[in-house]
Design an enzyme around this catalytic site. Structure first.
Site, short mmCIF file in Angstrom:
data_model
loop_
_atom_site.label_atom_id
_atom_site.label_comp_id
_atom_site.label_asym_id
_atom_site.label_seq_id
_atom_site.Cartn_x
_atom_site.Cartn_y
_atom_site.Cartn_z
N ALA A 66 18.38 -55.97 -47.03
CA ALA A 66 18.47 -56.37 -45.63
C ALA A 66 19.47 -55.44 -44.94
CB ALA A 66 18.94 -57.82 -45.54
N GLY A 109 17.27 -57.48 -50.36
CA GLY A 109 16.02 -57.78 -49.66
C GLY A 109 14.87 -56.88 -50.09
N GLU A 112 13.53 -58.46 -53.08
CA GLU A 112 12.86 -59.69 -52.63
C GLU A 112 11.52 -59.39 -51.95
OE1 GLU A 112 16.58 -60.70 -50.64
OE2 GLU A 112 16.45 -62.68 -51.55
N GLU A 132 23.76 -58.90 -53.59
CA GLU A 132 24.37 -59.62 -52.47
C GLU A 132 25.75 -60.16 -52.80
OE1 GLU A 132 21.25 -60.03 -53.50
OE2 GLU A 132 19.89 -59.96 -51.79
N1 CAA Z 1 21.77 -51.89 -44.73
C1 CAA Z 1 22.09 -51.02 -43.79
N2 CAA Z 1 22.23 -49.70 -44.00
C2 CAA Z 1 22.04 -49.28 -45.26
C3 CAA Z 1 21.70 -50.14 -46.30
C4 CAA Z 1 21.56 -51.52 -46.00
N3 CAA Z 1 21.19 -52.43 -46.93
N4 CAA Z 1 21.60 -49.42 -47.44
C5 CAA Z 1 21.84 -48.14 -47.13
N5 CAA Z 1 22.11 -48.04 -45.80
C6 CAA Z 1 22.45 -46.85 -45.03
C7 CAA Z 1 23.87 -46.38 -45.33
O1 CAA Z 1 24.79 -47.11 -44.56
C8 CAA Z 1 23.78 -44.95 -44.93
O2 CAA Z 1 23.84 -44.85 -43.54
P1 CAA Z 1 24.84 -43.78 -42.83
O3 CAA Z 1 24.29 -42.44 -43.25
O4 CAA Z 1 24.68 -44.06 -41.38
O5 CAA Z 1 26.19 -44.04 -43.38
C9 CAA Z 1 22.37 -44.54 -45.36
O6 CAA Z 1 21.63 -45.77 -45.46
C10 CAA Z 1 22.33 -43.86 -46.71
O7 CAA Z 1 22.97 -44.73 -47.65
P2 CAA Z 1 24.11 -44.19 -48.65
O8 CAA Z 1 24.87 -43.08 -48.03
O9 CAA Z 1 24.89 -45.39 -49.10
O10 CAA Z 1 23.19 -43.64 -49.82
P3 CAA Z 1 23.58 -43.49 -51.36
O11 CAA Z 1 22.46 -42.70 -51.95
O12 CAA Z 1 24.97 -43.01 -51.52
O13 CAA Z 1 23.52 -45.00 -51.95
C11 CAA Z 1 22.59 -47.21 -52.24
C12 CAA Z 1 22.32 -45.71 -51.99
C13 CAA Z 1 23.20 -47.40 -53.62
C14 CAA Z 1 21.27 -47.94 -52.15
C15 CAA Z 1 23.59 -47.73 -51.19
O14 CAA Z 1 23.12 -47.34 -49.89
C16 CAA Z 1 23.77 -49.21 -51.17
O15 CAA Z 1 24.45 -49.75 -52.01
N6 CAA Z 1 23.13 -49.91 -50.20
C17 CAA Z 1 23.29 -51.35 -50.03
C18 CAA Z 1 22.56 -52.11 -51.12
C19 CAA Z 1 22.77 -53.60 -50.90
O16 CAA Z 1 23.86 -54.11 -51.00
N7 CAA Z 1 21.66 -54.31 -50.61
C20 CAA Z 1 21.69 -55.74 -50.36
C21 CAA Z 1 21.79 -55.98 -48.89
S1 CAA Z 1 22.10 -57.68 -48.50
C22 CAA Z 1 20.61 -58.39 -48.60
O17 CAA Z 1 19.63 -57.79 -48.87
C23 CAA Z 1 20.62 -59.87 -48.28
C24 CAA Z 1 19.41 -60.59 -48.64
O18 CAA Z 1 19.24 -61.21 -49.64
C25 CAA Z 1 18.30 -60.62 -47.75
#
Ligand code: CAA
Length: 258
Positions: A66, A109, A112, A132
């Site tokens: 998400a 998400g 999911e 999460e």
């Molecule tokens: N939401 C918003 N933006 C996101 C994102 C997310 N879930 N995941 C990645 N991005 C964005 C980053 O902020 C970044 O944007 P900027 O360039 O503007 O900074 C861009 O995508 C590239 O991401 P990274 O620089 O972090 O890329 P990476 O290759 O170094 O890492 C990754 C990749 C490990 C997937 C890392 O991006 C990450 O950990 N993302 C979040 C994963 C996460 O926690 N997901 C769960 C979200 S909560 C949820 O989903 C709730 C639910 O149950 C519905």
């Protein structure tokens, strides 16, 4: 099919393909993605030519979850009031089978969303997880329920409480993933699966999907009763007559409804 802001849509024969297209955010699932994906899936579902849907992302990310930036400042009253993520439930009402073609990150998400599909075809590079817990929240698009049903309590607790990631070989071993294919082949393989499904009798496909999904909703006895009623219903279709006649006559079936 209208133009969408956050996804691309195309058809390949009888297969409708939805591609998440927010590469800069690793296909993070914001409200617009939710509206676009559910609208496109509903459109394909209503199209009599389409017999199966493929849902995919990029090589690097199916979806990284998400959209954290979008939800980070929301209050309890806001997420409650707008029923955050509830729109995704619309995918459970799509009767056309959905095949997720997963490469790279399918986190939160994203995991999911893959589990909202009926079949997951994953590339060797696919990584699943429900991280999460690291953000001070819990899964919110059905992850705690669908992951537990898919891989059991022991593994679901492990993943959801620690937030650790699951590589594709473990995901396949646990039964989360239907098929694993070499890196880069996930979309082609998923479209092939979708084409196979689309070549079957449509009423049988719809009833078979409903029967399997019933296993997640009810008791064994009720599920078997429901299956029997759905099985009997197939005898009201000319495709049952054709399918069985073709077997007896040693030829390929020519299903009327596909
Ligand atoms: N939401 C918003 N933006 C996101 C994102 C997310 N879930 N995941 C990645 N991005 C964005 C980053 O902020 C970044 O944007 P900027 O360039 O503007 O900074 C861009 O995508 C590239 O991401 P990274 O620089 O972090 O890329 P990476 O290759 O170094 O890492 C990754 C990749 C490990 C997937 C890392 O991006 C990450 O950990 N993302 C979040 C994963 C996460 O926690 N997901 C769960 C979200 S909560 C949820 O989903 C709730 C639910 O149950 C519905």
């Amino acid at each position: 099919m209208p133009d969408f802001e956050t996804i691309l849509t195309e058809t390949s024969g009888r297969v409708g393909i939805i591609t998440l297209n927010r590469p800069k955010a690793l296909n993070a699932l914001n409200a617009q993605v939710m509206r676009d994906v559910t609208a496109a899936a509903a459109d394909f579902d209503a199209d009599p030519v389409i017999g199966a849907i493929v849902l995919t992302g990029s090589e690097k990310a199916f979806a990284a979850g998400a959209d954290i930036k979008e939800m980070s400042t929301k209050s309890y009253a806001e997420v409650l009031g707008e029923a955050l993520f509830a729109g995704w439930d619309a995918l459970t009402r799509v009767r056309t089978p959905i095949v997720a073609a997963v490469s790279g990150y399918a986190l939160g998400g994203g995991c999911e969303l893959a589990m909202l599909a009926d079949i997951i075809v994953a590339s060797e590079t696919a990584v699943f997880g429900q991280p999460e817990i690291n953000l001070g929240v819990i899964p919110g698009i059905g992850g705690s329920q669908r992951l537990t049903r898919a891989i059991g309590k022991a593994k679901a607790m492990d993943l959801i409480l620690t937030g650790r990631r699951l590589k594709v070989d473990e995901a396949e071993r646990l039964g989360l993933v239907s098929r694993v294919v070499p890196a880069g082949d996930h979309l082609t393989a998923a479209v092939e699966v979708a084409e196979t499904i689309a070549s079957k009798s449509l009423p049988s496909v719809i009833l078979a999907k409903e029967a399997v999904n019933t296993a997640f909703e009810t008791t064994l006895a009720e599920g078997v009763r429901a299956e029997r009623a759905l099985f009997f219903a197939t005898f009201a279709t000319d495709d049952q007559t054709e399918g069985m006649a073709a077997f007896v006559e040693k030829r390929e079936p020519d299903f009327r409804h596909r």
